[in-house]
Design a protein around this motif. Structure first.
Motif, short mmCIF file in Angstrom:
data_model
loop_
_atom_site.label_atom_id
_atom_site.label_comp_id
_atom_site.label_asym_id
_atom_site.label_seq_id
_atom_site.Cartn_x
_atom_site.Cartn_y
_atom_site.Cartn_z
N ARG A 8 0.66 -1.17 -0.11
CA ARG A 8 -0.07 0.15 0.05
C ARG A 8 0.71 1.14 0.01
NH1 ARG A 8 -3.17 -3.37 3.84
NH2 ARG A 8 -5.18 -3.76 2.54
N ARG A 9 2.18 1.25 0.15
CA ARG A 9 3.05 2.20 0.39
C ARG A 9 3.55 2.71 -1.21
NH1 ARG A 9 5.95 3.54 5.08
NH2 ARG A 9 5.60 2.13 6.82
N GLU A 10 3.91 3.89 -1.32
CA GLU A 10 4.46 4.34 -2.62
C GLU A 10 5.97 3.87 -2.48
OE1 GLU A 10 5.79 8.80 -2.59
OE2 GLU A 10 3.82 8.53 -1.72
N LEU A 11 6.55 3.70 -3.48
CA LEU A 11 7.94 3.42 -3.65
C LEU A 11 8.90 4.63 -3.33
CD1 LEU A 11 8.11 1.21 -6.74
CD2 LEU A 11 7.84 0.34 -4.35
N ARG A 12 9.28 4.67 -2.13
CA ARG A 12 10.33 5.84 -1.79
C ARG A 12 11.19 5.43 -0.87
NH1 ARG A 12 8.97 7.92 3.06
NH2 ARG A 12 6.95 7.29 4.08
N ASP A 13 12.14 6.35 -0.60
CA ASP A 13 13.16 5.97 0.36
C ASP A 13 12.99 6.80 1.64
OD1 ASP A 13 14.97 4.39 -1.03
OD2 ASP A 13 16.25 5.88 -1.73
N GLU A 14 13.10 6.12 2.74
CA GLU A 14 12.99 6.72 3.94
C GLU A 14 14.10 6.86 4.77
OE1 GLU A 14 10.71 5.35 8.12
OE2 GLU A 14 9.62 5.16 6.44
N CYS A 15 14.49 8.08 5.18
CA CYS A 15 15.88 8.11 5.93
C CYS A 15 15.60 8.41 7.30
CB CYS A 15 16.65 9.30 5.40
SG CYS A 15 17.12 8.97 3.55
N ARG A 16 16.56 7.80 8.21
CA ARG A 16 16.59 8.20 9.79
C ARG A 16 18.08 8.32 9.94
NH1 ARG A 16 12.75 3.09 11.20
NH2 ARG A 16 10.62 3.84 10.67
N PHE A 17 18.33 8.95 10.89
CA PHE A 17 19.69 9.10 11.44
C PHE A 17 19.92 8.72 12.86
CE2 PHE A 17 18.98 12.05 7.75
CZ PHE A 17 20.28 11.90 6.86
N SER A 18 21.14 8.20 12.92
CA SER A 18 21.47 7.61 14.29
C SER A 18 22.11 8.70 15.07
CB SER A 18 22.14 6.32 14.27
OG SER A 18 23.51 6.35 13.85
N GLY A 19 22.42 8.30 16.54
CA GLY A 19 23.23 9.15 17.11
C GLY A 19 24.65 9.45 16.87
N ARG A 20 25.08 8.42 16.24
CA ARG A 20 26.36 8.52 15.52
C ARG A 20 26.42 8.84 14.31
NH1 ARG A 20 28.50 2.05 16.80
NH2 ARG A 20 27.52 1.98 18.71
N GLY A 21 25.54 9.59 13.78
CA GLY A 21 25.20 10.27 12.45
C GLY A 21 25.27 9.34 11.30
N GLU A 22 25.16 7.97 11.48
CA GLU A 22 24.70 7.07 10.46
C GLU A 22 23.51 7.26 9.68
OE1 GLU A 22 26.60 3.56 12.92
OE2 GLU A 22 25.09 4.58 13.34
N GLU A 23 23.51 7.33 8.30
CA GLU A 23 22.17 7.32 7.76
C GLU A 23 21.55 5.93 7.51
OE1 GLU A 23 20.68 9.76 3.84
OE2 GLU A 23 22.26 7.96 3.24
N VAL A 24 20.42 5.85 7.96
CA VAL A 24 19.75 4.59 7.77
C VAL A 24 18.70 4.81 6.69
CG1 VAL A 24 18.08 2.79 8.77
CG2 VAL A 24 19.89 4.06 10.25
N ARG A 25 18.81 4.19 5.55
CA ARG A 25 18.00 4.48 4.44
C ARG A 25 17.19 3.33 4.15
NH1 ARG A 25 17.94 8.19 0.18
NH2 ARG A 25 19.79 9.16 1.23
N ILE A 26 15.67 3.39 4.22
CA ILE A 26 14.80 2.11 3.97
C ILE A 26 14.21 2.36 2.87
CG2 ILE A 26 12.86 1.16 5.14
CD1 ILE A 26 13.64 2.58 7.67
#
Length: 330
Positions: free
Chosen positions: A154-172
């Motif tokens: 049901r989601r559109e195809l897109r990247d979701e980004c989160r950033f950890s406390g260490r500055g790492e990018e988590v790209r979903i």
């Protein structure tokens, strides 16, 4: 381009040279075996990765078990993750999502795979990711998978980004879609008398559910597994691990025949593709397959030139799997 099958029963949309070769594959397919990787081959997207994020988002990993935390190295943030998850598990969904610690937890838990990958490499991560399901039951794995698939369709195809406390990018990479031509090729192979199998590095309980939406029976799905302790998943790996040569080993152990056709998209499928009589690459830029594939006679089909099936098709099949009664228009 979707439409009628081409001569030889090949679904429309494949490049002309590949369609001609696939028609020859179908002509000789009676009594043969065809094996398909799943993530980014049968579907656009990675349901194994997205299933992990489903469990993270819902705080559904068994954070209450010491066996889970034994799988997380202190350098990977074990103490902070343990503190955050234990606090959030005690909350209801609304309270949890309103708590500022939840966003922090999502980013830190999402960064865990990348930290393990940096420390130990891809091969170790493929095995470890399945072990993280320790304490869940197969029934829970399958029920959670149904909800994860429904949500991502049901989601559109897109990247979701989160950033950890260490500055790492988590790209979903959110969203999944079935590749129309892959469904059509599977159906054509069955009509031609071939057995169609899925051979995936995703945990077997998840990929069995999704593969059924493409007509593949659960007993014809091979995936990464752990041993069971009674009715619960243990943290002990069931070998072989389906990484590169492990896929060939699993095919030999479970199917016992050399594939007539293998279909894959990544270097982790390389040995499986080499072992088959015919190999079809869903080309999305993998360096190893682009370097080695043409010289080995692999069919190199640009994946993004194929069609994505409307999500409603798979959602309808998922409702049938769940036993949901269809709504009849009046």
């Amino acid at each position: 381009m979707q439409g009628q099958a081409q001569p030889g029963g090949v679904p429309a949309g494949f490049e002309a040279s590949i369609a001609r070769r696939l028609s020859q594959v179908l002509a000789g397919a009676a009594g043969q075996v065809a094996v398909f990787d799943f993530d980014n081959t049968c579907i656009v997207g990675d349901i194994g990765e997205l299933y992990s994020h489903y469990l993270i988002d819902r705080v559904a990993y068994r954070y209450d078990l010491e066996a889970f935390w034994e799988l997380v190295h202190p350098e990977e943030g074990r103490d902070e993750l343990r503190m955050l998850s234990q606090a959030l598990r005690a909350m209801g969904e609304q309270a949890r999502e309103a708590d500022p610690r939840y966003a922090r937890y999502l980013a830190e838990m999402g960064a865990l795979y990348g930290r393990r990958l940096e420390r130990l490499g891809k091969r170790a991560c493929y095995e470890w990711a399945v072990r993280l399901h320790v304490g869940l039951s197969p029934a829970e794995m399958e029920a959670y998978t149904v909800e994860a698939i429904a949500g991502e369709l049901r989601r559109e195809l897109r990247d979701e980004c989160r950033f950890s406390g260490r500055g790492e990018e988590v790209r979903i990479a959110r969203g999944v879609r079935v590749v129309s031509q892959v469904r059509g090729l599977m159906e054509a192979l069955r009509r031609a008398g071939a057995e169609v199998w899925v051979v995936s590095a995703t945990n077997v309980w998840t990929v069995r559910v999704f593969a059924q939406l493409l007509g593949v029976a659960p007993e014809q799905v091979i995936g990464n597994r752990v041993e069971l302790d009674g009715e619960r998943l243990s943290s002990r790996t069931a070998r072989p691990v389906l990484f590169r040569e492990g896929k060939v080993e699993a095919i030999k152990e479970v199917i016992g025949r050399r594939p007539w056709l293998a279909v894959g998209d990544a270097g982790t499928d390389f040995e499986m593709l080499c072992d088959a009589e015919h190999a079809l690459v869903m080309d999305k830029g993998d360096a190893l397959l682009r370097r080695e594939g043409p010289g080995r006679g692999f069919m190199m089909q640009e994946r993004d030139a194929l069609d994505m099936e409307a999500p409603e098709v798979a959602l309808k099949a998922l409702d049938v799997l769940r036993g949901v009664e269809p709504v009849v228009a009046r």
